[in-house]
Design a protein around this motif. Structure first.
Motif, short mmCIF file in Angstrom:
data_model
loop_
_atom_site.label_atom_id
_atom_site.label_comp_id
_atom_site.label_asym_id
_atom_site.label_seq_id
_atom_site.Cartn_x
_atom_site.Cartn_y
_atom_site.Cartn_z
N ARG A 57 -5.61 7.05 -6.64
CA ARG A 57 -5.11 6.72 -5.31
C ARG A 57 -6.26 6.44 -4.35
O ARG A 57 -6.21 5.47 -3.59
N ALA A 104 0.30 3.96 -2.79
CA ALA A 104 -0.06 5.32 -2.39
C ALA A 104 0.96 6.33 -2.93
O ALA A 104 0.60 7.42 -3.38
N TYR A 105 2.23 5.96 -2.91
CA TYR A 105 3.29 6.88 -3.33
C TYR A 105 3.26 7.12 -4.84
O TYR A 105 3.56 8.21 -5.30
N THR A 121 1.00 4.90 5.71
CA THR A 121 1.64 3.81 4.96
C THR A 121 3.11 3.57 5.29
O THR A 121 3.60 2.46 5.10
N ARG A 122 3.83 4.59 5.74
CA ARG A 122 5.27 4.39 5.95
C ARG A 122 5.55 3.51 7.16
O ARG A 122 4.78 3.50 8.13
N GLU A 159 9.79 13.93 2.46
CA GLU A 159 8.46 13.84 3.08
C GLU A 159 8.34 14.74 4.31
O GLU A 159 7.24 15.21 4.63
N ARG A 212 -1.33 9.97 3.68
CA ARG A 212 -0.55 8.91 3.03
C ARG A 212 0.72 8.60 3.82
O ARG A 212 1.02 7.44 4.10
N GLU A 216 0.82 -1.21 0.00
CA GLU A 216 0.00 0.00 0.00
C GLU A 216 0.86 1.27 0.00
O GLU A 216 0.46 2.31 -0.52
N GLU A 217 2.05 1.14 0.59
CA GLU A 217 2.98 2.26 0.63
C GLU A 217 3.41 2.65 -0.79
O GLU A 217 3.37 3.82 -1.17
N GLU A 219 -4.27 14.82 1.72
CA GLU A 219 -4.05 13.38 1.47
C GLU A 219 -2.59 12.98 1.55
O GLU A 219 -2.28 11.82 1.81
N GLU A 220 -1.67 13.92 1.37
CA GLU A 220 -0.25 13.57 1.50
C GLU A 220 0.13 13.33 2.96
O GLU A 220 0.92 12.43 3.26
N GLY A 279 -4.63 11.46 -6.87
CA GLY A 279 -6.03 11.81 -7.13
C GLY A 279 -7.00 10.66 -6.94
O GLY A 279 -6.88 9.86 -6.01
#
Lengths: 316, 316
Positions: A146, A138-139, B195-196, B171, B191, A134-135, B187-188, A143
């Motif tokens: 995602r 997502a990366y 996820t990380r 990031e 994210r 998922e990482e 959303e960033e 929009g």
């Protein structure tokens, strides 16, 4: 039902490993021998062969196959030989890379595997790439894509057959409202498609059809088309009629000007041990010709022989 | 480090089960006996006792405990006796219900358990509720809370120690930009936090601190406060300093006017077998008084005795 044909009596893994090693020896490679072994062993048997091969020759069988084979045939043999979870992790990773990026492949893996198999893919992804699936998804997406893909690949859907009819009705209504408003990436559409069990979703979409007179995918086709809408329709197809999704993918990959070997190889190697018989039935019904014949007409050489063996053509 | 104290020699499970059954007999219940057994057995031992009890008496031990005990003591004993994954599934389910809804509990379970333990919670949720955890969380939350919580409970984070320094820098910059713009639910940000891997996130937040002169949580405190910002800060705390998060939760639940037994019981029963020793250290450092003393001062009776046993007070 799987199309893979495994002979009634299979040689012990060290014999298979030896035969494969012989196939690589000398000038030229014995592709026929490779096909006759690998294309007729199930996942557990192929894993054993890989283990025994590594012990005997201090080398990963996949590395040797990579050295000896080339082009489409190579990709088919390598993908097939991988363990299913490892293979999906590999395909998903490829699908997040710039040059081979594909939202479709990510969606396909997320929606057509069982919940446990998808979780095994996520474990294999950790082991192989030192990151989470998922990482990377997502990366490498943005929009609406995602918004849809991250929950799809992270899902662990309930797999029981229980259906809540009240909920199916209320969520069919939500879907219809949002689609009527052209709010295709609305978070409620995403929530319903990415979290509900396949049985529940099926009930919801049946109710949608009954209550509003059209299938959801028909309604999703009424607007000007774009990539997100296409992906959304494919998502719904994968979750409810995976064999129809795969039939269409095979049809398009064969019929298009210049075969799309990338997709053809992926579908054959990932479905041969799962539901390829159903897909072949669907293909025959929809195209009035068998998949075997179309593949034979559109491919050639060792690649053709490998695909035909995997879809169960002729004798094992 | 766990605070649970298991005696060097533990009776066989059928003996424990018999003793518990005796504790329920006659007029009144022998609470002391229940504590002396259950509060000194680890998860595997408690599971065995439950199995043996069910075989011998045709009844789930939890049902009998439920019948015999009451109020805070009952909740502590029941939560503790459950298997950890089942307990978390239960707490998470409770946290999606209207009257007991809690975004904090969902976040806490998602962020302080290991990836594999969180997956076990999701499996236990299927088994117990015939639905998926993310399905209920998505259904019962809205807006920014849903945006944060659904990926948190669906995550299967990579758990290796590898850190990508370039990525940490880029990031950290993204986080700082979004926070400067007050785009807290961008959303960033979601994210990166959802996820990380914890190791990667730690590197990112360290870089944030170095590059921008403040910790991220300090920056997140500069704006007018609201529930989402509070949850966001708690998420970051849980992912990077879980023992500090739990210390604060204990402090607030004890110090507030009228103890918050709901939180106190949850923290003690979920951490006793995990990291309660570290939490106690942190508590002592931050409050200049031991957790044992504060719990003894604020609770009473069997409930007090149960909590003190679980945090390893006195002799096993």
């Amino acid at each position: 039902m799987a199309s893979l044909k495994v002979p009634a009596s299979v040689p012990p893994p060290h014999e298979d490993a030896e035969q494969l090693h012989k196939a690589f020896e000398g000038w030229g490679t014995n592709e026929g021998l490779i096909i006759s072994i690998l294309a007729h062993r199930n996942a557990a048997q192929r894993n054993l062969i890989r283990q025994v091969y590594a012990e005997a020759h201090g080398q990963d069988l996949l590395k040797d196959l990579d050295k000896e084979l080339s082009s489409d045939f190579e990709r088919a043999v390598l993908l097939w030989t991988l363990d299913p979870a490892e293979r999906d992790a590999y395909l998903a990773n490829e699908a997040t890379k710039r040059l081979t990026s594909s939202n479709w492949v990510l969606m396909e893996i997320a929606c057509t595997r069982s919940s446990h198999d998808l979780f095994k893919v996520r474990q294999a992804y950790h082991a192989r790439y030192k990151k989470s699936l998922e990482e990377d998804v997502a990366y490498h997406t943005t929009g609406d894509f995602r918004k849809l893909l991250v929950p799809l690949v992270s899902a662990f859907r309930y797999e029981g057959e229980e259906v809540n009819t009240m909920l199916a009705k209320s969520e069919a209504k939500i879907l219809h409202e949002k689609i009527s408003d052209k709010a295709y990436s609305d978070e409620e559409i995403i929530r319903i498609l990415t979290t509900r069990s396949k049985a529940q979703l099926n009930a919801t979409l049946n109710h949608y059809n009954n209550a509003f007179g059209n299938s959801i995918n028909k309604n999703l086709k009424e607007d000007a088309d774009n990539d997100f809408l296409k992906l959304l329709r494919a998502t719904i197809k994968c979750l409810t009629y995976p064999e129809k999704y795969f039939e269409k993918l095979l049809r398009l990959s064969i019929k298009k000007l210049g075969t799309d070997e990338w997709a053809l190889t992926r579908v054959v190697t990932t479905r041969a041990e799962v539901d390829m018989e159903r897909i072949k039935e669907e293909y025959h019904r929809r195209n009035s010709v068998t998949l075997d014949r179309d593949i034979a007409g559109d491919t050639s050489g060792d690649y053709e022989r490998m695909l035909l063996a995997l879809i169960g053509h002729g004798d094992a």
